[in-house]
Design a protein around this motif. Sequence first.
Motif, PDB file in Angstrom:
ATOM      1  N   THR A   5       0.830  -1.209   0.000  1.00 19.19           N
ATOM      2  CA  THR A   5       0.000   0.000   0.000  1.00 19.19           C
ATOM      3  C   THR A   5       0.862   1.255   0.000  1.00 19.19           C
ATOM      4  OG1 THR A   5      -1.714  -1.147   1.283  1.00 19.19           O
ATOM      5  CG2 THR A   5      -1.816   1.260   1.227  1.00 19.19           C
ATOM      6  N   LYS A   7       0.349   5.504   0.352  1.00 15.65           N
ATOM      7  CA  LYS A   7      -0.662   6.280   1.077  1.00 15.65           C
ATOM      8  C   LYS A   7      -0.266   7.745   1.151  1.00 15.65           C
ATOM      9  CE  LYS A   7      -2.964   6.273   5.615  1.00 15.65           C
ATOM     10  NZ  LYS A   7      -3.030   5.572   6.934  1.00 15.65           N
ATOM     11  N   ASP A  76      -3.935   4.370  -0.875  1.00 13.35           N
ATOM     12  CA  ASP A  76      -4.866   4.826   0.146  1.00 13.35           C
ATOM     13  C   ASP A  76      -4.905   6.358   0.146  1.00 13.35           C
ATOM     14  OD1 ASP A  76      -6.284   5.484   2.438  1.00 13.35           O
ATOM     15  OD2 ASP A  76      -5.371   3.913   3.671  1.00 13.35           O
TER      16      ASP A  76
END
Length: 452
Positions: A5, A7, A76
């Motif tokens: 991920t 972010k 994200d």
Amino acid sequence: MKRETIKVHQLTIHDHHLDIIYSADDFKFATKVFYHDLSFNILTRKYSQPLIARIAAYIALFEGMKLCSLFPNYYDISLIAKNLDKPVLDLFTTIYQGVFGQHWYENNITDYPGPEIIYPGLSLANSQPIPISGNNSTVLTGCGGGKDSIVALKLLQEADIPFASMQYSHTVYGKADIQHHLISGVLEHVTPIKKHKISIYDDFLDYPLLELYFPDTSGITVPETPVSIFEALPLMLNHGYNDLALAHEKSANTGNLFWDKLGKEVNHQWGKGYEAEKELNQFIQANLLSNFTYFSILQPIYDFRIFKNLTKYPEVLPKIHSCNIQKPWCKKCPKCAYVWLGLMAAFEPASVDAVFGSNLFDDDDLLPIFREMVGLGEHTPFECIGEIDESRLAMKKCLEKGLSGKAIEMFKTDVLVDHSINWQQIEQKYDNVYDTEHAIPDWIFSKIRGHL
């Protein structure tokens, strides 16, 4: 080794810059966007805090796209989701897939469409665009210091269209003060109403991250042109500019190769091309600023004609710079080789020699690059250069001038022997001014058409 991920970890709007922190799993990176003559505090009072927060969110979103070079599963955006509009998901995908085609090709990635954008428990907005205040007819015009920039600025000046310059430095090109100094040298040859500076500092590009942690990943891709459009918006709001002009040529619309594995064209310059231009223009008009227009003022012409037009201003030759490796010129990369080729074809060779100081046609390291430029490789070099026939035409012009070197001999034996090549037709194509397939406002195009 992929990241799970990436972010947007933090976004702070300071008075004169944006401070953005990203994370890629357990790694963190900072991007800072400085505006040298703009106060976000004043701009917020002039418009509203929600609008400035929205624009900052878009800048953060697209600056973060470079972390997609790590092939993450998720992006994200929870921190900025409330300030983004729903259509941005489609725009992000379009830009990612256009810009990152080369990255997929270089890493032989055929099963990765991009990260899934997530914002758990939150919703994206559905905002209405607002108008830029005022009615300033000045055109905000980007200047990166290359041949295209100065030709574009001269076009506006000769057509008596008021313009302001926007010079832009980025970590990917080296130290900001060196970049701004070089660009300022180019701007000395025109008279903008105002001169604006944006400086971007990015430690993701500074770290030896790929070398140490991702040695099997080829390079970092930065969606520089698309994100720079959003980074120009605070300047446009602050000064009431409605029109944003960059200097992207028609040659940028053609890709480097067609990749059979994906069934699509790979274009290093996609972010500069007409398709990207239309997508960004329509999105901002529909979702952010209703009376905004972004266009390329050089979209109606190819590089061949840009070099030709540049000869009207021989005084700028020692000032322009285009190398992305070591400014002003490393003289070892595809960009240097291509610009040198175009300059030698258009100018008196002695004036170009005075700048470069060597015959790049005789450089053994550049010979494979020249071969690729003229269509003798698997694809053209991944750089901002012209089409195959455009490079062939320039090399033919050099040969006709009596220039020599190993690349010229290669051209004579491997290209010029093909008598089916219609050189007259090729020159007509690249020396033409095209009245369609551009987004230049009519009131501007009518004034510059005769100068193109």
